[in-house]
Design an enzyme around this catalytic site. Structure first.
Site, PDB file in Angstrom:
ATOM      1  N   CYS A  58       0.834  -1.213   0.000  1.00  0.00           N
ATOM      2  CA  CYS A  58       0.000   0.000   0.000  1.00  0.00           C
ATOM      3  C   CYS A  58       0.863   1.254   0.000  1.00  0.00           C
ATOM      4  O   CYS A  58       0.523   2.253  -0.640  1.00  0.00           O
ATOM      5  CB  CYS A  58      -0.925   0.017   1.211  1.00  0.00           C
ATOM      6  N   ARG A 139      -7.869  -4.237  -3.059  1.00  0.00           N
ATOM      7  CA  ARG A 139      -7.415  -3.082  -3.849  1.00  0.00           C
ATOM      8  C   ARG A 139      -8.424  -2.875  -4.981  1.00  0.00           C
ATOM      9  O   ARG A 139      -8.320  -3.528  -6.026  1.00  0.00           O
ATOM     10  CB  ARG A 139      -6.016  -3.336  -4.422  1.00  0.00           C
TER      11      ARG A 139
END
Ligand code: BEZ
Length: 233
Positions: A58, A139
């Protein structure tokens, strides 16, 4: 997967669909309160989720989004991030990110808002909670047009960072297809030939065959598949 687990998934997963209105929500973000999608009327939005703050993949994604922010703005497109973390976690993580240097990205400034979806309301409305975790979003990437309609959805697992060249290609392709009324072939990139919508009557087939005689502009593989040179407009 047993039935009990499937029932739990069914209850928590609510997938928005391409071609439908982006679910409305109000949220707390690192740039203040947000009313979505109304705050972005007239603009494209890329709404994306990540599994958690202070995690390795991330972090690389946020650095990359931040480094490309101006490129998206140049295409009338705002970025909006989201994870199931608190506002304080977000603020701390963004502060940290702005000190990092990686892959040619030096101390990126994160200027787009990050939603603190601690109650998971947005994650549930957008199908961001899937089979991997009950508490971490996948995601997800939603491309939403200036009228608030979802045009493309991408989902990736936690273990795989997104391809940002593809995210940019999708955005530019969506805008191109809409602006010029064309379709775009496999592996299309800006500047490559586009596809003229196929004829729908026999008269249109005849007209298309005539048109395609201008080989400086057209390349007809068959009556239903005609490429047109991109004039760049
Ligand atoms: C990561 O961003 O590195 C990550 C986040 C959640 C689970 C696994 C990896």
């Amino acid at each position: 997967m047993n039935q009990e687990r499937l029932d739990v998934l069914q209850e928590k997963v609510n997938f928005p669909l391409i071609g439908t209105r982006a679910p409305e929500f109000e949220a707390v973000t690192t740039k203040g309160p947000m009313h979505f999608p109304n705050d972005f009327e007239g603009k494209w939005v890329i709404l994306f989720s990540h599994p958690a703050d202070f995690t390795p993949v991330c972090t690389t994604e946020f650095m990359t989004f931040a480094s490309m922010h101006d490129e998206f703005l140049a295409h009338n497109t705002e970025l909006v991030g989201l994870s199931i973390d608190s506002l304080h976690s977000h603020l701390g993580w963004l502060e940290a990110i702005e000190n990092y240097t990686w892959d040619g990205i030096e101390k990126p400034k994160v200027k787009f808002p990050l939603i603190a979806d601690i109650r998971m309301e947005v994650a549930k409305a957008y199908g961001m909670l899937q089979g991997e975790s009950d508490t971490h979003a996948v995601r997800a990437v939603f491309f939403i047009d200036p009228q608030g309609i979802i045009k493309t959805i991408l989902y990736y697992p936690a273990s795989l960072g997104r391809n940002f060249a593809e995210i940019k290609r999708v955005l530019i392709g969506l805008q191109k297809a809409e602006k010029d009324g064309v379709a775009l072939p496999a592996n299309w990139e800006p500047g490559k030939d586009v596809i003229v919508p196929p004829p729908t009557t026999r008269e249109e087939v005849e007209q298309r065959v005539e048109l395609a005689k201008d080989t400086s502009k057209y390349n007809m593989l068959d009556w239903f598949l005609t490429f047109k040179k991109d004039d760049g407009k």
